[in-house]
Design a protein around this motif. Sequence first.
Motif, short mmCIF file in Angstrom:
data_model
loop_
_atom_site.label_atom_id
_atom_site.label_comp_id
_atom_site.label_asym_id
_atom_site.label_seq_id
_atom_site.Cartn_x
_atom_site.Cartn_y
_atom_site.Cartn_z
N LEU A 177 0.84 -1.19 0.00
CA LEU A 177 0.00 0.00 0.00
C LEU A 177 0.88 1.24 0.00
CD1 LEU A 177 -3.35 0.52 0.89
CD2 LEU A 177 -1.91 2.11 2.11
N VAL A 178 0.70 2.09 -1.01
CA VAL A 178 1.53 3.28 -1.17
C VAL A 178 0.81 4.48 -0.56
CG1 VAL A 178 2.79 4.70 -2.81
CG2 VAL A 178 2.40 2.28 -3.31
N GLY A 179 1.56 5.31 0.17
CA GLY A 179 0.96 6.40 0.92
C GLY A 179 0.56 7.63 0.11
N TYR A 180 -0.01 7.43 -1.08
CA TYR A 180 -0.64 8.56 -1.76
C TYR A 180 -2.00 8.74 -1.10
CZ TYR A 180 2.99 8.90 -5.32
OH TYR A 180 4.18 9.11 -5.96
N CYS A 181 -1.95 9.37 0.07
CA CYS A 181 -3.05 9.29 1.04
C CYS A 181 -4.35 9.97 0.60
CB CYS A 181 -2.59 9.89 2.36
SG CYS A 181 -1.76 11.47 2.17
N TYR A 182 -4.25 10.92 -0.33
CA TYR A 182 -5.49 11.63 -0.71
C TYR A 182 -6.51 10.68 -1.33
CZ TYR A 182 -3.05 15.98 0.23
OH TYR A 182 -2.36 17.00 0.84
N ARG A 183 -6.04 9.57 -1.88
CA ARG A 183 -6.98 8.62 -2.49
C ARG A 183 -7.89 7.96 -1.47
NH1 ARG A 183 -5.52 6.03 -8.01
NH2 ARG A 183 -3.71 7.22 -8.70
N TRP A 184 -7.57 8.12 -0.18
CA TRP A 184 -8.34 7.45 0.86
C TRP A 184 -9.31 8.39 1.55
CZ3 TRP A 184 -7.34 2.45 0.19
CH2 TRP A 184 -6.17 2.14 -0.50
N ASP A 185 -9.32 9.63 1.10
CA ASP A 185 -10.18 10.64 1.72
C ASP A 185 -11.60 10.54 1.11
OD1 ASP A 185 -10.26 13.36 3.21
OD2 ASP A 185 -11.12 13.79 1.25
N PHE A 186 -12.60 10.46 1.96
CA PHE A 186 -13.97 10.23 1.48
C PHE A 186 -14.44 11.34 0.53
CE2 PHE A 186 -15.34 7.79 5.59
CZ PHE A 186 -14.49 6.75 5.24
N GLN A 221 -7.46 6.07 7.43
CA GLN A 221 -8.26 5.28 6.51
C GLN A 221 -7.42 4.34 5.65
OE1 GLN A 221 -11.45 5.21 6.80
NE2 GLN A 221 -11.80 3.78 5.10
N GLU A 222 -6.25 4.82 5.21
CA GLU A 222 -5.44 3.95 4.34
C GLU A 222 -4.99 2.71 5.12
OE1 GLU A 222 -2.24 6.34 2.69
OE2 GLU A 222 -1.47 6.86 4.66
N HIS A 223 -4.72 2.88 6.41
CA HIS A 223 -4.31 1.72 7.22
C HIS A 223 -5.50 0.83 7.56
CE1 HIS A 223 -0.01 2.43 7.91
NE2 HIS A 223 -0.34 3.64 7.56
N ILE A 224 -6.65 1.43 7.80
CA ILE A 224 -7.85 0.63 8.08
C ILE A 224 -8.12 -0.30 6.89
CG2 ILE A 224 -10.38 0.77 8.29
CD1 ILE A 224 -9.91 3.37 9.94
N GLU A 225 -8.06 0.25 5.69
CA GLU A 225 -8.36 -0.56 4.52
C GLU A 225 -7.23 -1.53 4.20
OE1 GLU A 225 -10.48 1.39 1.33
OE2 GLU A 225 -11.12 2.96 2.71
N MET A 226 -6.01 -1.12 4.52
CA MET A 226 -4.88 -2.03 4.30
C MET A 226 -5.02 -3.28 5.16
SD MET A 226 -0.80 -1.38 4.71
CE MET A 226 -0.58 -1.45 6.47
N PHE A 227 -5.32 -3.09 6.46
CA PHE A 227 -5.44 -4.25 7.35
C PHE A 227 -6.70 -5.05 7.05
CE2 PHE A 227 -2.17 -2.03 9.75
CZ PHE A 227 -1.34 -3.10 10.08
N ALA A 228 -7.77 -4.37 6.64
CA ALA A 228 -9.01 -5.09 6.30
C ALA A 228 -8.75 -6.03 5.12
CB ALA A 228 -10.12 -4.11 5.97
N GLY A 229 -8.02 -5.53 4.11
CA GLY A 229 -7.70 -6.36 2.95
C GLY A 229 -6.82 -7.53 3.34
N LEU A 230 -5.86 -7.24 4.17
CA LEU A 230 -4.93 -8.28 4.61
C LEU A 230 -5.65 -9.37 5.41
CD1 LEU A 230 -1.63 -7.01 6.18
CD2 LEU A 230 -2.53 -9.27 6.55
#
Length: 427
Positions: A170-179, A350-359
């Motif tokens: 997961l790459v930290g282009y964090c804006y993609r995770w903003d609702f 959010q990026e970490h929430i979705e990263m761990f959810a996928g994992l």
Amino acid sequence: MNPKPTTTRRDFLTTSAVAGGLALSQAGLFAGENNLLKIGLIGCGGRGTGAAKNALKADSNVKLVAMADIFEDRLKESLAQLQRNREIGGKVEVKPETCFTGFDGYKKVIDACDVVLLTTPPHFRPIHLKAAVEAGKHVFAEKPLAVDAPGVRSVIESAKKAQEKKLTLLVGYCYRWDFAKREVVKRIHDGAIGDVTAIHVNYLTGELWHRECDKPFDTMEYQMRNWYYFNWLSGDHIVEQHCHNHDKAAWVLKGEYPVAAYGTGGRQKRTDPMWGNIYDHHSVVYEYKSGVRVYSFCRQMSSKTVRMFNETSDHIFGTKGSAELMPPHSITSGGKTWAYEGQESEMYDQEHIEMFAGLRAGEPLNNGLEGAHSTLMSIMGRMATYTGMKITWQMALNSKEDLSPPKYEWGPLPYAPVAVPGVTKFI
Ligand SMILES: NC(=O)c1ccc[n+]([C@@H]2O[C@H](COP(=O)([O-])OP(=O)(O)OC[C@H]3O[C@@H](n4cnc5c(N)ncnc54)[C@H](O)[C@@H]3O)[C@@H](O)[C@H]2O)c1
């Protein structure tokens, strides 16, 4: 990667406990007791400390077990901050024997964990990512992913290997995770402003930090402390900071990247050698096969006397209207303006929430390839401003310019002169 539909923390926590054990054992990813995920941090600065907090908050069964930084003082500062944190301090189980310093410390952290957070200056990202993927570890990697084309090519290889091995990248282009941004982009993709014809992006901001160091500028120690100002370490601010805007443009354009770029840039205020060899402003025009253009401006200058115009923005223009991807997160079309008023989100969490959810679900997220391409787009812009040439995507991707130092060791380290368009060669 187009982000998946939103998973809330509540959804994730309720499903992960049930689904997680099954998915992990099916995938054979971890042998840890009770599906504990051990996290390791490499690069214990501002973002690394933040990413560790985000990761520890994102999943109920994780622990931070190992840390590495090139400097002991930075590691200690970060560890103390994490231990003090009421929300996640109880999940910090880093011991003196799992704290590592120096250029090789990353290897020991990778050995000690299941999920590794790569948050050093970007020069080291390709090396650390390669080692993590080879070792079969899940990765969160901060942006940008490299500072030169050999680095990007290495990251592309690692991203493909991670995919084959079913590892998270997961790459930290964090804006993609903003609702809010997701909703604006979704509406653009659904045709709210017609066909996108142009994007104008700004990262116009002030000067940044400087870290005291009693060593001369042409030493490894000074450069590592003040990594931002050395092209070999940061890639220049068009890569290190403005890369966010380039990635957002790629997101809006559904993964289309430019075929060519030209631009201007230089350093007018950052003239003292203490500021290494990066520029303080760049302006780049990116051309696309579809005819779209991205106009890209970044500047890092401050003034005590003049109120300078600063703005971080993505203005998007289409055949039927326009949109703002930064606040107010709006779309204007047919004389009407809509603005996002939905749920707020904290993109770093959010990026970490979705990263761990996928994992946990056995569906590891991997946006490494798009992360590599967005990084290349920024590097391509720098190549254009440094040389004064028009740089094609293929030239950038195949460039032989390797910014690495001859060796990673303390002591004297000469660095490249400030680039001069028309003099500096494309390599
Ligand atoms: N996504 C975002 O919005 C965002 C925000 C800030 C920073 N970042 C990115 O995070 C990365 C780090 O930035 P930062 O602001 O935390 O910088 P920082 O200087 O605060 O932290 C970097 C740390 O890495 C350490 N380090 C350097 N080389 C190392 C090596 N080889 N091995 C181990 N440790 C090493 C440094 O000593 C330092 O402590 C950069 O790539 C930056 O672009 C992303």
